[in-house]
Scaffold this active site. Structure first.
Site, mmCIF file in Angstrom:
data_model
loop_
_atom_site.group_PDB
_atom_site.id
_atom_site.type_symbol
_atom_site.label_atom_id
_atom_site.label_comp_id
_atom_site.label_asym_id
_atom_site.label_seq_id
_atom_site.Cartn_x
_atom_site.Cartn_y
_atom_site.Cartn_z
ATOM 1 N N CYS A 255 2.947 -1.525 -1.225
ATOM 2 C CA CYS A 255 2.687 -0.334 -0.398
ATOM 3 C C CYS A 255 2.471 -0.711 1.063
ATOM 4 C CB CYS A 255 1.425 0.396 -0.875
ATOM 5 S SG CYS A 255 1.302 0.574 -2.654
ATOM 6 N N ASP A 256 1.713 -1.756 1.314
ATOM 7 C CA ASP A 256 1.198 -1.988 2.672
ATOM 8 C C ASP A 256 1.692 -3.266 3.349
ATOM 9 O OD1 ASP A 256 -0.249 0.350 2.399
ATOM 10 O OD2 ASP A 256 -1.955 -0.667 1.472
ATOM 11 N N CYS B 203 -2.461 -3.212 -2.638
ATOM 12 C CA CYS B 203 -1.051 -3.062 -3.013
ATOM 13 C C CYS B 203 -0.132 -3.601 -1.926
ATOM 14 C CB CYS B 203 -0.752 -1.586 -3.294
ATOM 15 S SG CYS B 203 0.977 -1.248 -3.641
#
Ligand code: NAP
Length: 315
Positions: free
Chosen positions: A144-145, A141
């Site tokens: 997300c990261d 993701c």
């Protein structure tokens, strides 16, 4: 032994646990069939159990570890009376009411209403090192990261729309984004492909597969093999994003719930109602667009409210 519940929630990621908090606080004493640990990175708590730090879930200014966030949500649901069964739902019979749910531990449960929150899983490369480094440089993701890789070189594996979308997003943070694709032609739509090829930060590595990942405790490099020439090389990277597709966890439901070609469950309008009255769907199992913990949690809340109102109306 068959137990009866007003509400059974299947799945214990952000969607299932939020539905559990809301239905428990509505005095519906839900039972959560939370899944069970299995070898292939599939366990109670869902995808956040495979994540390290979560920095984009509102309410945690210093971030929170994914497993801790899920444990907090579980304890919050238990505080209001939700119960948990560590098992997988293996069969759901909606042919008559109450519905019957059979589980992997032999216990069956009947329910007036069922909330399906079984999520989706990312397809993975299947490398041993990938499991060890997931959350330590390997991710599924970029939203997300991506932020963790500001100023570093990263790689994305895949040649579809998801891979290019991830790569374009990562180009906001990373110095170079290497797109590793096993063929010499992208699968992605032309518009996405044109946009990606015009991005100077993207470097395409064609006809190549990742054969191993190096680094301990965090990722340092990917070992590549050119499938045409057989040449092997090492690509130093700070992050590697696997973007080769997702599969919704819907096997148990596709016999009776409407779904799209990829298996994602269909809900009616902006609600969480499915085509079977009394069965609701929330989270990634019905969302292939946003796939975020917060959107899953939001739709879990919607499912609980839809379910509560449906039960209250005398169904
Ligand atoms: P996808 O279209 O199935 O693409 C998967 C990619 O991963 C393909 O390039 C495939 O290679 C590669 N791949 C599969 N298994 C692999 C493996 N084991 N090792 C290395 N490479 C592997 O999946 P997706 O990109 O997730 O897209 C899914 C659907 O959502 C598509 O219909 C897509 O158009 C849509 N989508 C749309 C958008 C958008 O419009 N903004 C964004 C994301 C997704 P091959 O090409 O060789 O098969």
């Amino acid at each position: 032994m068959t137990d009866h519940r007003q509400v059974v929630i299947i799945g214990s990621g952000p969607a299932g646990l939020t539905a559990a908090i809301y239905t428990a606080r509505a005095n519906l004493a839900p039972l959560v069939i939370e899944g069970e640990p299995s070898s292939d990175s599939d366990q109670p708590g869902g995808q956040l159990m495979l994540t390290t730090e979560v920095e984009n879930f509102p309410g945690f200014p210093d971030g929170i570890m994914g497993p801790e966030l899920m444990l907090n949500c579980k304890m919050q649901a238990q505080r209001f009376g939700a119960e948990f069964l560590t098992a997988k739902a293996t069969k759901v019979d909606v042919s008559s009411r109450p519905f019957t749910i059979e589980t992997s531990v032999g216990q069956s449960v009947t329910a007036d209403a069922v909330i399906v929150a079984t999520g989706a899983r990312s397809l993975m490369l299947g490398l041993e090192a990938e499991k060890r480094l997931l959350g330590y440089g390997v991710s599924t993701c970029a939203t997300c990261d991506g932020f963790f890789h500001r100023g570093f070189d990263v790689a994305v594996v895949g040649g579809g729309d998801s891979a290019l979308e991830e790569a374009m997003f990562l180009s906001k943070f990373a110095t170079t984004v290497n797109v590793i694709h096993r063929r010499s032609e992208l699968r992605a739509s032309k518009i996405m492909a044109d946009r990606a090829k015009a991005n100077p930060k993207l470097n395409f590595i064609w006809n190549s597969v990742v054969t191993d990942l190096v680094g301990d405790p965090t990722l340092e490099a990917a070992q590549l093999k050119n499938v045409e020439t057989g040449d092997e090389s090492t690509l130093p990277v700070h992050g590697l994003f696997v973007a080769i597709g997702h599969i919704p966890n819907t096997n148990v439901f596709t016999g009776f719930l409407d779904h799209d070609e990829a298996g994602y469950l269909k809900t009616i309008g902006h609600s969480t109602f499915t085509n079977v009255e009394g069965v609701f769907a929330c989270g990634d199992v019905q969302d292939h667009v946003y796939r975020q913990a917060i959107t899953a949690a939001g739709s879990g809340c919607m499912a609980a409210i839809d379910c509560e109102r449906w039960l209250e109306s005398g169904n």
